[in-house]
Design an enzyme around this catalytic site. Structure first.
Site, short mmCIF file in Angstrom:
data_model
loop_
_atom_site.label_atom_id
_atom_site.label_comp_id
_atom_site.label_asym_id
_atom_site.label_seq_id
_atom_site.Cartn_x
_atom_site.Cartn_y
_atom_site.Cartn_z
N ASP A 70 0.81 -1.22 0.00
CA ASP A 70 0.00 0.00 0.00
C ASP A 70 0.84 1.27 0.00
OD1 ASP A 70 -2.12 -1.65 0.07
OD2 ASP A 70 -2.63 -1.27 2.16
N ASP A 76 -3.37 9.37 -3.45
CA ASP A 76 -4.76 9.25 -3.91
C ASP A 76 -5.14 7.79 -4.16
OD1 ASP A 76 -4.15 10.80 -7.20
OD2 ASP A 76 -3.06 9.26 -6.11
N GLU A 99 -13.12 7.66 -8.45
CA GLU A 99 -12.30 8.33 -9.45
C GLU A 99 -11.14 7.45 -9.87
OE1 GLU A 99 -10.14 11.80 -8.13
OE2 GLU A 99 -10.05 12.59 -10.16
N GLU A 100 -10.71 6.59 -8.98
CA GLU A 100 -9.52 5.78 -9.24
C GLU A 100 -9.81 4.46 -9.95
OE1 GLU A 100 -6.91 7.44 -8.78
OE2 GLU A 100 -7.77 8.96 -7.46
N ASP A 118 -14.66 10.36 -4.45
CA ASP A 118 -13.36 10.91 -4.87
C ASP A 118 -12.47 10.77 -3.64
OD1 ASP A 118 -11.16 12.36 -5.58
OD2 ASP A 118 -12.24 14.18 -6.14
N LEU A 120 -9.33 11.13 -2.89
CA LEU A 120 -8.40 12.23 -2.58
C LEU A 120 -8.64 13.34 -3.59
CD1 LEU A 120 -5.75 13.66 -1.62
CD2 LEU A 120 -6.42 11.77 -0.16
N ASP A 121 -9.22 14.42 -3.13
CA ASP A 121 -9.52 15.55 -4.01
C ASP A 121 -8.48 16.64 -3.80
OD1 ASP A 121 -11.28 17.27 -5.72
OD2 ASP A 121 -11.28 18.43 -3.87
N GLU A 278 -17.87 14.30 -7.53
CA GLU A 278 -17.42 15.60 -7.04
C GLU A 278 -18.63 16.54 -6.89
OE1 GLU A 278 -12.78 16.09 -8.31
OE2 GLU A 278 -14.20 16.41 -9.93
#
Ligand code: AHG
Ligand code: MN
Ligand code: MN
Length: 329
Positions: A70, A76, A99-100, A118, A120-121, A278
């Site tokens: 990890d 992100d 998002e990933e 999301d 990590l924005d 988002e």
């Protein structure tokens, strides 16, 4: 009286607050409460990672050699893993949009909820120690539990969210969420490892002075947007503020009064921001706090998504300011 002078109350803890308000949920079976707790727990883990990001960057090779793999990931991707794991263990979620991840992730077929996240924005701000965030939307699945996930479970309009929220990893860490009964903000107390209610029943000022837009691509903004930005500049009372982390820009504007816009431009003909993980979450919060969110013409929460990663122009913030911006469109 004397007691309160020497020992101020630190307020109600998130867990207690969720429990006390559980009966407000349309389907008060406790699963949504558990889901919110899972998100809060994952956010504490991510907060820990975020707080040592600088050290990891300085010693990047050490970070990348940790067992398990990890820590070899960018933050992100790491955040995505943390949230996915927490939601997998909880069992309340049937499918996750992130998002990933290119397509949706199947979790527990017995789960009643679908989540868009999301993880990590504002990730371009990680390396420079500027505020970043996490954004999430929660929906009820439409198909019966135990059956395969269908498109109608995934591509739901923002108006169908049962809860949404964000975590802001800023000068302090905050979790802000709504279940459709107003907006409440909690501040993380790191030595106790708990979120405490610090911003009850948040309301966005109807008017504000802040306008937030990245004017880098302004030459290719639509004419109406150029005119609106000029209008903001002509207002002597207005000030410009832009962090480049949506969560942080939104949060500041919600507390102080302001508008955030991310319009279309020639590189991004539909804007840059993503509807499903988002804009919808923040639009729900904005409306619950008395503000407004639109793509310039259509209420964000009324847009029917057709793809997971669809983009939309985004105008969000204080009611009167967003109405004014809309009048230019
Ligand atoms: P993410 O880090 O999740 O990809 O999101 C970045 C988004 C959003 O946080 C921010 O408001 C916007 O991108 C900033 O874009 P510009 O750098 O184009 O202004
Ligand atoms: Mn983002
Ligand atoms: Mn992101």
């Amino acid at each position: 009286m004397e007691q309160s002078r020497i020992a101020h109350s630190i307020g109600i803890a998130l867990d207690r607050f969720i429990k006390n308000n559980q009966e407000q949920f349309q389907y008060a079976s406790g699963e949504l409460s558990q889901l919110l707790r899972d998100i809060a727990l994952a956010s504490k883990v991510v907060n820990r990672e975020v707080n040592k990001a600088g050290l990891i960057d300085i010693m990047g090779a050490l970070g990348s050699q940790n067992s398990g793999g990890d820590e070899q990931q960018k933050l992100d991707v790491l955040a995505n893993i943390r949230f996915t794991r927490a939601l997998t263990k909880g069992g309340e979620v049937c499918a996750l949009i992130s998002e990933e991840s290119e397509s949706f992730v199947d979790l527990n077929n017995e789960g009643k909820y679908m989540i868009a996240i999301d993880p990590l924005d504002g990730s371009s701000n990680i390396d420079v120690n500027v505020s970043i965030g996490t954004i999430f939307s929660i929906y009820r699945r439409k198909s019966p539990t135990g059956t395969p996930i269908r498109e109608e479970d995934i591509l739901q309009k923002g108006s169908e969210q049962v809860a949404s929220g964000y975590i802001l990893y800023g000068s302090s860490t905050m979790l802000v969420y709504t279940t459709g009964h107003g907006v409440n903000g909690f501040t993380y107390e790191p030595t106790l490892g708990e979120y405490f209610l610090s911003h009850p029943d948040l309301k966005m000022p109807e008017e504000g002075k802040i306008f937030s837009v990245n004017e880098g691509p302004a030459n290719s903004f639509p004419a109406a947007v150029k005119q609106y930005v000029q209008y903001c500049k002509d207002k002597e009372t207005y000030i410009a503020r832009y962090i480049g982390s949506l969560v942080a820009d939104f949060h500041r504007n919600m507390l102080k009064g302001g508008i955030y816009i991310y319009p279309a431009n020639s590189h991004n003909p539909k804007g840059k921001l993503r509807l499903m993980y988002e804009c919808n979450a923040l639009a729900f919060i904005a409306e619950q706090a008395g503000g407004k969110a639109t793509d310039g013409k259509i209420r964000i929460l009324d847009i029917q998504p057709t793809t997971l990663h669809q983009r939309t122009p985004f105008y969000v913030g204080s009611l009167r300011m967003v109405e004014k911006a809309e009048s230019f469109c």
